[in-house]
Design a protein around this motif. Structure first.
Motif, PDB file in Angstrom:
ATOM      1  N   ARG A  93       0.778  -1.176  -0.116  1.00  0.00           N
ATOM      2  CA  ARG A  93       0.060   0.112   0.004  1.00  0.00           C
ATOM      3  C   ARG A  93       0.852   1.315  -0.003  1.00  0.00           C
ATOM      4  O   ARG A  93       0.388   2.255   0.069  1.00  0.00           O
ATOM      5  CB  ARG A  93      -0.965   0.174   1.172  1.00  0.00           C
ATOM      6  CG  ARG A  93      -2.047  -1.242   1.089  1.00  0.00           C
ATOM      7  CD  ARG A  93      -3.118  -0.970   2.103  1.00  0.00           C
ATOM      8  NE  ARG A  93      -4.046  -1.901   2.127  1.00  0.00           N
ATOM      9  CZ  ARG A  93      -5.103  -1.882   3.016  1.00  0.00           C
ATOM     10  NH1 ARG A  93      -5.113  -1.464   3.797  1.00  0.00           N
ATOM     11  NH2 ARG A  93      -5.734  -3.261   2.821  1.00  0.00           N
ATOM     12  N   HIS A  94       2.050   1.079  -0.109  1.00  0.00           N
ATOM     13  CA  HIS A  94       2.888   2.216  -0.055  1.00  0.00           C
ATOM     14  C   HIS A  94       3.858   2.079  -1.440  1.00  0.00           C
ATOM     15  O   HIS A  94       4.965   2.029  -1.421  1.00  0.00           O
ATOM     16  CB  HIS A  94       3.928   2.377   1.079  1.00  0.00           C
ATOM     17  CG  HIS A  94       3.080   2.899   2.198  1.00  0.00           C
ATOM     18  ND1 HIS A  94       2.434   2.206   3.206  1.00  0.00           N
ATOM     19  CD2 HIS A  94       2.942   4.288   2.879  1.00  0.00           C
ATOM     20  CE1 HIS A  94       1.911   2.691   3.857  1.00  0.00           C
ATOM     21  NE2 HIS A  94       2.041   3.998   3.814  1.00  0.00           N
TER      22      HIS A  94
ATOM     23  N   LYS B 192      -3.152   8.966   0.423  1.00  0.00           N
ATOM     24  CA  LYS B 192      -4.280   8.348   0.836  1.00  0.00           C
ATOM     25  C   LYS B 192      -5.206   7.896  -0.729  1.00  0.00           C
ATOM     26  O   LYS B 192      -5.575   6.704  -0.335  1.00  0.00           O
ATOM     27  CB  LYS B 192      -5.185   9.442   1.214  1.00  0.00           C
ATOM     28  CG  LYS B 192      -6.482   8.756   1.941  1.00  0.00           C
ATOM     29  CD  LYS B 192      -7.494   9.997   2.393  1.00  0.00           C
ATOM     30  CE  LYS B 192      -8.683   9.113   2.951  1.00  0.00           C
ATOM     31  NZ  LYS B 192      -9.531  10.417   3.902  1.00  0.00           N
TER      32      LYS B 192
ATOM     33  N   TRP C  91      -3.353   4.532  -1.094  1.00  0.00           N
ATOM     34  CA  TRP C  91      -3.753   3.531   0.029  1.00  0.00           C
ATOM     35  C   TRP C  91      -5.411   2.993  -0.451  1.00  0.00           C
ATOM     36  O   TRP C  91      -5.305   1.773  -0.477  1.00  0.00           O
ATOM     37  CB  TRP C  91      -3.872   4.227   1.170  1.00  0.00           C
ATOM     38  CG  TRP C  91      -4.214   3.400   2.432  1.00  0.00           C
ATOM     39  CD1 TRP C  91      -5.568   3.020   2.703  1.00  0.00           C
ATOM     40  CD2 TRP C  91      -3.397   2.569   3.238  1.00  0.00           C
ATOM     41  NE1 TRP C  91      -5.629   2.208   3.936  1.00  0.00           N
ATOM     42  CE2 TRP C  91      -4.222   1.937   4.174  1.00  0.00           C
ATOM     43  CE3 TRP C  91      -2.256   2.500   3.556  1.00  0.00           C
ATOM     44  CZ2 TRP C  91      -3.761   1.118   5.311  1.00  0.00           C
ATOM     45  CZ3 TRP C  91      -1.416   1.632   4.533  1.00  0.00           C
ATOM     46  CH2 TRP C  91      -2.238   1.137   5.402  1.00  0.00           C
TER      47      TRP C  91
ATOM     48  N   LYS D 104      -6.052  -0.647  -1.499  1.00  0.00           N
ATOM     49  CA  LYS D 104      -6.985  -1.419  -0.726  1.00  0.00           C
ATOM     50  C   LYS D 104      -8.224  -2.012  -1.417  1.00  0.00           C
ATOM     51  O   LYS D 104      -8.470  -3.242  -1.086  1.00  0.00           O
ATOM     52  CB  LYS D 104      -7.316  -0.441   0.152  1.00  0.00           C
ATOM     53  CG  LYS D 104      -8.192  -1.258   1.666  1.00  0.00           C
ATOM     54  CD  LYS D 104      -8.457  -0.202   2.614  1.00  0.00           C
ATOM     55  CE  LYS D 104      -9.298  -0.748   3.791  1.00  0.00           C
ATOM     56  NZ  LYS D 104      -9.685  -0.160   4.884  1.00  0.00           N
TER      57      LYS D 104
END
Length: 325
Positions: A217-218, A234, A237, A241
């Motif tokens: 997620r990074h 965000k 992310w 996700k």
């Protein structure tokens, strides 16, 4: 004779107290430590079962199993000799205290004293201690050995609230303690999970899972994508996700058991982020009024749960002043 005595006085020798960490695998010593061990005139260790000894001997270092007194150790250094003492887990407090007393007496010419850490704890090394302590408690404590995930669930909630309170109070010591209590809940549940007959997992599986998730997620940190603002982070992310979860609705994954204001804000956040146009239900009811307020707060970047809690704390303080407390 006078020349010999002067030489001994001028070169009283050297004592090296070699310390190691039990959290690092035996034999993994620093280069200065290996240099000191190979160059020493004698290497001593009071513990014949010290985990480092097999590795030292395999490397060609002769180790004498001995526990000398401070006086005996100083005498062994006479003539400029170097003696390395491989410290036991307790760190040889009796020996170091004896050397301190001897140095303070002024009766003898003291050798050079050096503390040489041969291995260092890496960041997070004390987590290994926590895992070991939890293993023993689970095996030997009459209360802990009977606990289940369901039975412990309420404590996780309590500890989380206490952590939030310590943050809001700005109490650093309390914050450190409450973080430890929350960490205990994670380790405790992971320890219980190891005993599951059908789907066991360990604290390593838990840690491995979150490491994988964080890296994935990074992509702006571990991959080729870029992000220069919190908003872009965000976005990364949420995108990764969504690909992982493959949810049918933006509401999937939102725990309904959380506090109502936080739940309302989370729903509003998901709707706003997804770009959906979902009008709020309109009814003459205090619940729907609170829903509208929570949604408005979220749109302004305010956590309604935290805002109401702060207001409630102010109200509590006013009540206490009225009571003269």
């Amino acid at each position: 004779m006078n020349t010999t005595a002067h030489s001994t006085e001028a070169a009283p020798g050297r004592i090296v107290l070699l310390t190691t960490s039990h959290r690092v695998a035996p034999g993994l010593l620093s280069w200065p430590a290996w240099q000191a061990l190979h160059a020493a005139d004698r290497v001593l260790c009071a513990d014949g079962a010290h985990p480092q000894l097999p590795y030292l001997r395999e490397a060609g270092v002769t180790v004498d199993e001995a526990a000398p007194t401070a006086e005996e150790l100083v005498a062994a250094c006479a003539g400029g000799r170097t003696v390395v003492v491989v410290a036991t887990g307790e760190g040889e407090p009796a020996l170091t205290d004896g050397l301190a007393r001897l140095a303070g007496s002024g009766r003898v010419s003291m050798p050079q004293l050096e503390l040489l850490p041969a291995s260092y704890d890496l960041p997070g090394a004390r987590l290994l201690d926590l895992v070991q302590v939890m293993d023993r408690i689970r095996a030997e404590c009459p209360w802990s050995s009977r606990q289940t995930h369901r039975g412990l669930a309420k404590y996780a909630i309590e500890e989380a609230y206490e952590l939030v309170e310590s943050i809001e109070d700005g109490d650093r010591e309390e914050l450190r303690e409450e973080l430890g209590d929350v960490l205990l809940q994670v380790v405790f549940h992971a320890r219980i999970a190891e005993e599951d007959a059908e789907e066991p997992f360990s604290i390593d599986d838990v840690a491995g899972g979150i490491v994988t998730k964080l890296i994935h997620r990074h992509p702006h940190v571990f991959g080729d994508e870029s992000a220069t603002t919190p908003e872009e982070v965000k976005e990364h992310w949420l995108r990764t996700k969504a690909a992982e979860k493959r949810r049918a609705s933006v509401t999937d994954g939102i725990p309904l058991g959380q506090p109502a204001l936080a739940l309302a804000a989370k729903l509003a956040s998901r709707v706003r982020t997804a770009g959906l146009d979902v009008p709020l239900p309109q009814r003459e009811d205090i619940g729907y009024t609170l829903l509208a307020l929570a949604t408005e707060a979220e749109s302004r970047g305010t956590d309604p749960e935290a805002a109401l809690r702060a207001a409630a704390r102010t109200y509590r303080d006013a009540i206490r002043r009225t009571e003269g407390v």
